[in-house]
Write a protein that holds these residues in place. Structure first.
Motif, mmCIF file in Angstrom:
data_model
loop_
_atom_site.group_PDB
_atom_site.id
_atom_site.type_symbol
_atom_site.label_atom_id
_atom_site.label_comp_id
_atom_site.label_asym_id
_atom_site.label_seq_id
_atom_site.Cartn_x
_atom_site.Cartn_y
_atom_site.Cartn_z
ATOM 1 N N UNK A 1 -38.421 -0.513 -7.290
ATOM 2 C CA UNK A 1 -38.556 -1.489 -8.366
ATOM 3 C C UNK A 1 -37.383 -2.467 -8.413
ATOM 4 N N UNK A 2 -37.547 -3.469 -9.271
ATOM 5 C CA UNK A 2 -36.492 -4.457 -9.477
ATOM 6 C C UNK A 2 -35.304 -3.851 -10.208
ATOM 7 N N UNK A 3 -34.180 -4.535 -10.115
ATOM 8 C CA UNK A 3 -32.932 -4.080 -10.735
ATOM 9 C C UNK A 3 -33.098 -3.887 -12.239
ATOM 10 N N UNK A 4 -33.810 -4.788 -12.909
ATOM 11 C CA UNK A 4 -33.961 -4.713 -14.367
ATOM 12 C C UNK A 4 -34.807 -3.521 -14.801
ATOM 13 N N UNK A 5 -35.490 -2.908 -13.862
ATOM 14 C CA UNK A 5 -36.319 -1.749 -14.183
ATOM 15 C C UNK A 5 -35.814 -0.506 -13.447
ATOM 16 N N UNK A 6 -34.483 -0.394 -13.399
ATOM 17 C CA UNK A 6 -33.871 0.788 -12.820
ATOM 18 C C UNK A 6 -33.771 0.769 -11.318
ATOM 19 N N UNK A 7 -34.071 -0.372 -10.703
ATOM 20 C CA UNK A 7 -34.107 -0.435 -9.255
ATOM 21 C C UNK A 7 -32.816 -0.912 -8.620
ATOM 22 N N UNK A 8 -32.889 -1.102 -7.321
ATOM 23 C CA UNK A 8 -31.753 -1.596 -6.558
ATOM 24 C C UNK A 8 -31.788 -3.117 -6.555
ATOM 25 N N UNK A 9 -30.976 -3.708 -5.692
ATOM 26 C CA UNK A 9 -31.001 -5.162 -5.537
ATOM 27 C C UNK A 9 -32.054 -5.628 -4.565
ATOM 28 N N UNK A 10 -32.905 -4.705 -4.069
ATOM 29 C CA UNK A 10 -33.942 -5.069 -3.121
ATOM 30 C C UNK A 10 -33.446 -5.013 -1.688
ATOM 31 N N UNK A 11 -34.352 -5.300 -0.746
ATOM 32 C CA UNK A 11 -34.053 -5.205 0.671
ATOM 33 C C UNK A 11 -34.736 -6.351 1.415
ATOM 34 N N UNK A 12 -34.101 -6.839 2.460
ATOM 35 C CA UNK A 12 -34.729 -7.876 3.268
ATOM 36 C C UNK A 12 -36.054 -7.359 3.811
ATOM 37 N N UNK A 13 -37.068 -8.209 3.770
ATOM 38 C CA UNK A 13 -38.432 -7.770 4.094
ATOM 39 C C UNK A 13 -38.812 -7.964 5.548
#
Length: 773
Positions: free
Chosen positions: A434-446
């Motif tokens: 999930x997204x950072x605002x919903x407990x997630x990480x900063x994401x990953x290159x796709x």
């Protein structure tokens, strides 16, 4: 015997207490004569005027309730997590056994049904004893005790936000402490206010309502509040199943909940071991039983049998929070659902409103999670990807959702969920899906999984899948790429492919099957980067962290923006759904403590791209699953499936995003931090660049078995062949792929326009993933 002389200060204090006690005693006498004339009788005194000036109505707010999250297993709802600040489940009068009410009243307030809200004789006795300097006495009626508990509860529900600015936090802490001191402090003013409220409460509510309210609010030690939670925690039964001796034991605990609770050990109470603890509680229980015998609530035979019974608790803890969902591998999904409730305005206009709703609502939250799918996904992921790796900071996540509804079906990752202050090695509270605002990480290159959006922009610009592009050029300048909405500069860009043989002229369809970076770079020089960016963003693609800006640069077309798996699943589900993208939802239904349905967030669906463009993209991505880089992940079970692989520079991040008409799945395996090439790592003998196929195949098969997909619509001829059916006669057209069997025989000549699934060509599938440079 020597007599200690009181000091002047002590004499003054005692005199003040005595005078105050007399004032209260006068009020009590008048009220005791008859509540209906109490106010008239006291109107001549200043104390009575002050008494009359207090509000008589005490607003009883909803109590903190236990909230439970549910998922489905075998089609039936099952609990996965429970939340509470105070472990409490309200019960009705019918759920409280008569023997429990009798035990309480016989011990605490024998005149409950005859008094006007206050125990006159008991309160006067306590005032006299307290004024004389003796041991502190109680003497309050059940109604008075209920009042005090309501006031304490009001303080407990005050907002104290530890994350607020220092000045705000300190002000909240001060207000909370002031509130609590005002309620708990042994002052004359507090006692008079309690009396006033108790009289008003007695006029506004029936005796049964007050008794039930008291038994629902009162604390039984620790976080256990209310008789239902106490019965379940201490004896493992519902309140209406309590026996005589169990009821008497719970009433005994009320005398001193901190010291008479049944779950304390020697470690919890140094110097007071469990045996001594039970001894004290047993003595108080027997006192309760004696009071019941004296007031003729039980017979002598019942008394003897109950006194002879030992206290045999069955401590049944109720874990609180998403930690309790770990048993069903649903901790991260649980945390996401909690974040939805705390962030979505469907549950309150402000953050404080939403927090209060979650804390006090006593909610039954029925989520979209399918535990059978969850178990399959977790088992498959964990079979290959460990929670820790000595060579890299390893992460993996898989999330599935339904096109057209946005319902999330499963959400798993390689590391166990733990939101404690010191999680064990390998555990985390960061949700990689999930997204950072919903407990997630900063994401990953796709990586190349972003190429689906390049295809959208390509077809929207009027190009076709059979159009020829040049895959030979590797050196580009930013100036080669039109960007009407921004200045991207003049620097150079070196584009590399995974295989040196991926070169020369080829159709866009072939470039998609083999995921050829240089071919897509050539395509982008014929487009506008702003349109490619808009195509992705129209399908709700965005960076996972709000602090990370969207990168609109040439390498964007090969997936350099850091995105969450849930976002990629959402976008691909939109393509599979005829171009209509729907926001993800995790909650199907919420029922409040009064049995009423509460509004829940609805999926918002938007026609992001036309159905014709969507069908064209699906056509190309189906070839990836039958004759391209993702063939080995295809279960070939009859469900039409499309998808795209993605591998970033140095194989640091690896993706496979797929979809049928009924289920979309996004799988990511990669570096949480650091820059280790996954192709240099092996998982169950499979290199890290290809392990995604082994993980995903069982998951896709389970999705297809549970949510069988139908055939995707055939795209318009112009999407595949251009405005002229054979605009590139030198390149043979490729028919639509079959998803019912693996490639086995030569394909027939392509029809003038595709009409649906057909047998794919026999070209050997390319298992390698493209590495973005």
């Amino acid at each position: 015997m020597r007599v200690r002389r009181m000091k002047v200060g002590e004499l003054v204090g005692a005199w003040a207490a005595f005078v105050g006690g007399c004032v209260v005693a006068a009020i009590l006498v008048a009220v005791g004569v008859t509540p209906s004339i109490a106010m008239t009788s006291l109107s001549a005194s200043a104390g009575a005027e002050a008494f009359n000036g207090l509000p008589s109505y005490l607003k009883i707010q909803p109590l903190d309730q236990t909230t439970t999250f549910y998922a489905t297993k075998g089609g039936q709802p099952v609990p996965i997590a429970t939340f509470y600040d105070q472990n409490r489940v309200d019960v009705t009068a019918a759920q409280i056994p008569g023997v429990l009410g009798d035990a309480l009243l016989a011990t605490e307030d024998p005149n409950f049904y005859n008094e006007g809200g206050i125990d006159v004789s008991g309160t006067i006795r306590a005032l006299v004893e307290n004024s004389a300097g003796g041991d502190t006495q109680g003497g309050s009626s059940i109604t008075q005790q209920y009042v005090k508990n309501v006031l304490v509860q009001r303080c407990e529900t005050m907002t104290v936000n530890p994350n607020a600015a220092k000045a705000v936090y300190e002000a909240q802490e001060k207000a909370y402490q002031s509130c609590y001191d005002d309620v708990a402090g042994p002052t004359l003013a507090r006692k008079i206010r309690e009396l006033r409220y108790a009289i008003g409460l007695d006029k506004s509510y029936s005796k049964q309502q007050i008794l039930v309210g008291y038994l629902n609010i009162v604390g039984f030690g620790g976080q256990v509040y209310g008789v239902q939670a106490a019965a379940q925690y201490y004896f493992g039964v519902d309140s209406d199943k309590l026996t005589l001796d169990e009821s008497a034991t719970l009433v005994a605990i009320l005398n001193d909940p901190s010291n008479l609770r049944l779950d304390q050990s020697a470690a919890d109470n140094p110097g007071n071991n469990a045996a001594n603890h039970f001894k004290e509680t047993l003595a108080r229980r027997d006192y309760v039983l004696k009071r019941m015998l004296t007031t003729k609530k039980i017979t002598d035979q019942q008394y003897k049998a109950a006194v002879a019974a030992p206290i045999t608790p069955t401590i049944t803890p109720v874990p609180s929070g998403c930690q309790s969902a770990s048993a069903s591998d649903a901790g991260f999904f649980c945390d996401y659902v909690q974040d939805v409730i705390l962030n979505d305005k469907a549950f309150g206009a402000t953050a404080d409103d939403r927090a209060a709703f979650f804390r006090t609502g006593g909610l039954k939250v029925y989520t979209t999670l399918n535990l059978d799918m969850q178990n399959t996904a977790q088992t498959s992921l964990s079979a290959y990807i460990p929670s820790t790796d000595p060579d890299l900071d390893l992460g993996a996540a898989d999330v599935s959702m339904q096109p057209g509804s946005g319902r999330i079906l499963n959400m798993v990752q390689n590391r166990p969920f733990d939101d404690s202050a010191t999680p064990p090695a390998g555990a985390t509270a960061i949700n990689y899906s999930t997204d950072y605002d919903y407990g997630g990480s900063g994401g990953f290159q796709t990586g190349s999984s972003f190429k689906a959006f390049d295809l959208v922009a390509w077809l929207e610009a009027g190009h076709s899948l059979n159009e020829i592009v040049n895959a030979s050029q590797h050196e580009f300048s930013f100036s080669d790429f039109p960007a009407s909405c921004t200045d991207i500069g003049q620097q150079g860009w070196d584009v590399q492919n995974d295989e040196s043989t991926e070169t020369g002229n080829m159709s866009v369809l072939e470039a998609t099957e083999a995921s050829v970076n240089t071919a897509f770079a050539d395509m982008a020089t014929q487009l506008d980067l702003c349109n490619i960016s808009s195509a992705a963003q129209s399908l709700l693609v965005h960076t996972a962290s709000p602090s990370e800006p969207w990168q609109l640069i040439p390498s964007m077309i090969l997936g350099v923006n850091e995105v969450s798996p849930l976002t990629m699943a959402t976008a691909y589900a939109g393509i599979a759904n005829g171009g209509k993208v729907c926001t993800p939802i995790a909650i199907d239904r919420v029922v409040t403590s009064d049995g009423k349905d509460h509004a829940v967030p609805a999926s918002t669906c938007t026609q992001a791209i036309t159905p014709q463009i969507a069908d064209g993209v699906v056509y190309a991505l189906r070839h990836v699953m039958t004759n391209g880089t993702a063939t080995t992940a295809n279960p070939f079970d009859g469900s039409d499936i499309m998808g795209k692989t993605g591998t970033t520079d140095n194989s640091e991040q690896n993706w496979l995003v797929t979809s049928t008409t009924t289920a979309t799945n996004a799988l990511w395996v990669g570096n949480v931090s650091g820059h280790v090439a996954l192709r240099s790592q092996y998982f169950q003998g499979i290199d890290g660049g290809d392990v995604k196929f082994s993980i995903d195949k069982p998951i896709l098969a389970a999705l297809d078995a549970t949510y069988p997909g139908t055939a995707f619509p055939a795209p318009p001829s112009s999407m595949v062949y251009g405005s002229n059916s054979y605009s590139n006669p030198s390149t043979p057209s490729t028919p639509a792929p079959s998803t019912t069997q693996a490639p086995a025989s030569p394909a027939p000549s392509a029809p003038a326009a595709p009409t649906g699934p057909a047998i794919p060509p026999t070209t050997a599938p390319n298992q390698n993933q493209n590495q973005n440079q």
